[in-house]
Design an enzyme around this catalytic site. Structure first.
Site, mmCIF file in Angstrom:
data_model
loop_
_atom_site.group_PDB
_atom_site.id
_atom_site.type_symbol
_atom_site.label_atom_id
_atom_site.label_comp_id
_atom_site.label_asym_id
_atom_site.label_seq_id
_atom_site.Cartn_x
_atom_site.Cartn_y
_atom_site.Cartn_z
ATOM 1 N N HIS A 81 -65.965 33.020 -22.280
ATOM 2 C CA HIS A 81 -66.881 34.015 -21.720
ATOM 3 C C HIS A 81 -68.001 34.277 -22.710
ATOM 4 O O HIS A 81 -67.759 34.421 -23.910
ATOM 5 C CB HIS A 81 -66.141 35.324 -21.432
ATOM 6 C CG HIS A 81 -67.037 36.366 -20.849
ATOM 7 N ND1 HIS A 81 -67.318 36.448 -19.511
ATOM 8 C CD2 HIS A 81 -67.759 37.347 -21.442
ATOM 9 C CE1 HIS A 81 -68.154 37.436 -19.292
ATOM 10 N NE2 HIS A 81 -68.452 38.001 -20.444
ATOM 11 N N ASP A 160 -64.135 46.810 -11.276
ATOM 12 C CA ASP A 160 -65.264 46.482 -12.153
ATOM 13 C C ASP A 160 -66.569 46.444 -11.373
ATOM 14 O O ASP A 160 -67.606 46.865 -11.870
ATOM 15 C CB ASP A 160 -65.034 45.146 -12.860
ATOM 16 C CG ASP A 160 -66.179 44.843 -13.825
ATOM 17 O OD1 ASP A 160 -66.360 45.636 -14.772
ATOM 18 O OD2 ASP A 160 -66.924 43.870 -13.612
ATOM 19 N N ARG A 167 -72.635 51.897 -13.911
ATOM 20 C CA ARG A 167 -73.092 51.819 -15.314
ATOM 21 C C ARG A 167 -74.517 51.298 -15.381
ATOM 22 O O ARG A 167 -75.338 51.758 -16.174
ATOM 23 C CB ARG A 167 -72.155 50.894 -16.116
ATOM 24 C CG ARG A 167 -70.793 51.505 -16.363
ATOM 25 C CD ARG A 167 -69.830 50.462 -16.888
ATOM 26 N NE ARG A 167 -70.299 49.854 -18.122
ATOM 27 C CZ ARG A 167 -69.974 48.637 -18.536
ATOM 28 N NH1 ARG A 167 -69.164 47.877 -17.821
ATOM 29 N NH2 ARG A 167 -70.437 48.163 -19.657
ATOM 30 N N SER A 182 -64.448 45.890 -19.046
ATOM 31 C CA SER A 182 -65.077 45.147 -17.947
ATOM 32 C C SER A 182 -64.825 43.643 -18.099
ATOM 33 O O SER A 182 -64.370 42.969 -17.171
ATOM 34 C CB SER A 182 -66.575 45.451 -17.949
ATOM 35 O OG SER A 182 -67.275 44.558 -17.142
ATOM 36 N N LYS A 186 -61.500 41.172 -16.063
ATOM 37 C CA LYS A 186 -61.775 39.998 -15.225
ATOM 38 C C LYS A 186 -61.082 38.759 -15.794
ATOM 39 O O LYS A 186 -60.542 37.941 -15.062
ATOM 40 C CB LYS A 186 -63.284 39.785 -15.120
ATOM 41 C CG LYS A 186 -63.940 40.876 -14.261
ATOM 42 C CD LYS A 186 -65.442 40.757 -14.200
ATOM 43 C CE LYS A 186 -66.101 41.193 -15.472
ATOM 44 N NZ LYS A 186 -67.507 41.505 -15.396
HETATM 45 N N1 URA Z 1 -70.541 41.598 -18.977
HETATM 46 C C1 URA Z 1 -69.596 42.156 -18.181
HETATM 47 O O1 URA Z 1 -68.942 41.481 -17.401
HETATM 48 N N2 URA Z 1 -69.394 43.480 -18.291
HETATM 49 C C2 URA Z 1 -70.067 44.271 -19.147
HETATM 50 O O2 URA Z 1 -69.818 45.458 -19.201
HETATM 51 C C3 URA Z 1 -71.043 43.673 -19.958
HETATM 52 C C4 URA Z 1 -71.253 42.313 -19.858
#
Ligand code: URA
Length: 437
Positions: A81, A160, A167, A182, A186
């Site tokens: 990621h 999320d 947010r 967050s 995932k």
């Molecule tokens: N990427 C995400 O998936 N969530 C965040 O809060 C920031 C970057």
């Protein structure tokens, strides 16, 4: 649920350990109005969450929807990621390389927002390619091919989706606790064994400096490990764009170059580095040098290129059309050039300016509902460290019309590059460190 006392508790800096499952369940069920959740997020932004609270929040978010379950297999389940950057197309060559190295890679990616590009937007510039796959199909493709690149389904981590939307419009994105929850909620929903995080710092990154990026990386690595996923983070510089191209289709072209053993050195370097880490994390390689060597040989064998083609075919890409497009110099109607006003040493290529120009050309989103234009962007960008002569190309601008091309050329010529008489200090390395625990 009466949420007010919990907002007040967090506002006053009290711990909410033991309450996050209930909060997330109520939020996803629509029992907490957005204005209350927005106030809560702002309280979290200022007060932060301790480690136990972040873990509880993350697990509650992970469990808010469907998760992926894979049958047991000798191939480790891994993913990577990135916290998001300009020209960051690493996932495109990395995922098939990992599959060719013997991993299973359920790569669930996101879309771009603002100046950072998104893997799904890049992939969707390939004719016919579908990123909207149901969970059973994701599992089927990972088991058969070793790799899939798809978007989160509506049923995965719905908490999320709701929280991020709030947010985004309440100035509460840059909270280390909320970013950690967050991203990891995932990734944990994918059922991984190992995860490598590319945490960016610099002018075009979420985290402007190395110290904040390091703090975020430590938080994510510690939580990932606590939740049973072997997690590492590589801290990489996002003051300059990655590679020579920024813009969805142009980045796909550059990714194919990388899979063919060509393309920019920094892109290749990061792809090989991340592949080396995942091999060490899963005991497929005894150390980073051996992992890198194996990844280099694998890339040279063209097995990852074949995996990429198999993956595209399985996900609906019209391959004959795709190959025809790859042969074209450009897809955008207008191509303009930015040339150096004088010779010298390129000491800076500002990733933020590049990202903003690509977004304004239509290659990125100003809001979540904006439609991106796959064809626009920049390529052949001059990189810091190069020496150039007066009149040399600094980049090409791919635009939908002459007016937007001219605006982009003007801004880039004025703000994007610094060309100095003196070479200046040596360039900082792309990778500034690794966080392992
Ligand atoms: N990427 C995400 O998936 N969530 C965040 O809060 C920031 C970057």
């Amino acid at each position: 649920m009466n949420f007010l006392p919990l907002i007040e508790a967090k506002r006053d800096g009290r711990l909410l350990t033991g309450r996050f499952q209930e909060i997330i369940t109520a939020f996803v069920a629509g029992q907490i109005p957005d204005y209350q959740m927005a106030a809560f997020l702002m309280a979290v932004y200022f007060r932060g969450l301790n480690r136990d609270e972040v873990r509880e929040l993350t697990l509650a978010m992970r469990d808010s929807g469907d998760r992926l379950f894979f049958p047991p297999d000798h191939r480790p389940l891994v993913d990577k990621h990135s916290t998001g950057g300009v020209g960051d197309k690493v996932s495109l060559p990395l995922a098939p390389l990992l599959a060719a190295l013997g991993f299973r890679v359920p790569m669930i990616s996101g879309r771009g927002l603002g100046i950072t590009g998104g893997t799904l937007d890049k992939l969707e510039s390939i004719p016919g390619f579908s990123t909207a796959l149901a969970a059973p199909r994701i599992v089927e493709l990972v088991q058969s091919l070793g790799v899939v690149m798809a978007g989160q389904t509506d049923r995965m981590v719905p908490a999320d989706k709701g929280l991020y939307a709030l947010r985004d419009v309440t100035g509460t994105v840059p909270s280390i606790s909320l970013i950690t929850a967050s991203i990891l909620s995932k990734k944990l929903a994918e059922g991984l064994q190992a995860l490598v995080l590319d945490v960016k710092f610099g002018v075009a990154a979420f985290m402007p400096d190395l110290a904040q990026a390091t703090e975020l990386a430590h938080a994510m690595v510690a939580l990932g490990r606590e939740c049973g996923v072997n997690t590492r983070a590589v801290l990489t510089n996002m003051d300059r764009p990655l590679g020579r191209a920024a813009g969805n289709w142009l980045e796909v072209k550059e990714s194919v170059d990388c899979l063919q053993g060509r393309g920019p050195a920094d892109l290749r370097e990061l792809v090989l580095t991340l592949a080396a880490h995942l091999q060490v994390q899963t005991d497929l390689a005894p150390n980073l040098a051996a992992g890198r060597d194996r990844a280099e040989k694998c890339l040279a064998s063209e097995a990852p290129l074949r995996k990429w083609e198999e993956m595209l075919t399985a996900q609906g890409a019209r391959m004959a059309e795709f190959h025809e497009l790859l042969e074209l110099d450009h897809l955008a109607p207008v191509v303009s050039e930015v040339r150096a006003p004088h010779g010298g040493h390129v000491t800076k290529c500002d990733a933020r300016v590049i990202g903003e120009v690509v977004r304004d050309l239509g290659g990125g989103r100003l809001t979540k509902t904006s439609v991106v234009d796959p064809a626009v962007g920049l390529d052949l960008m001059a990189a810091p460290g190069e020496t150039i002569s007066s009149g040399d190309l600094l980049c090409r601008v791919h635009a939908t019309d002459q007016a937007s091309a001219s605006m982009a050329v003007e801004r880039l010529a004025g703000e994007a590059w610094v060309i100095a008489n003196d070479p200046g200090a040596p360039l900082p390395p792309l990778c500034a460190g690794v966080i392992e625990s």
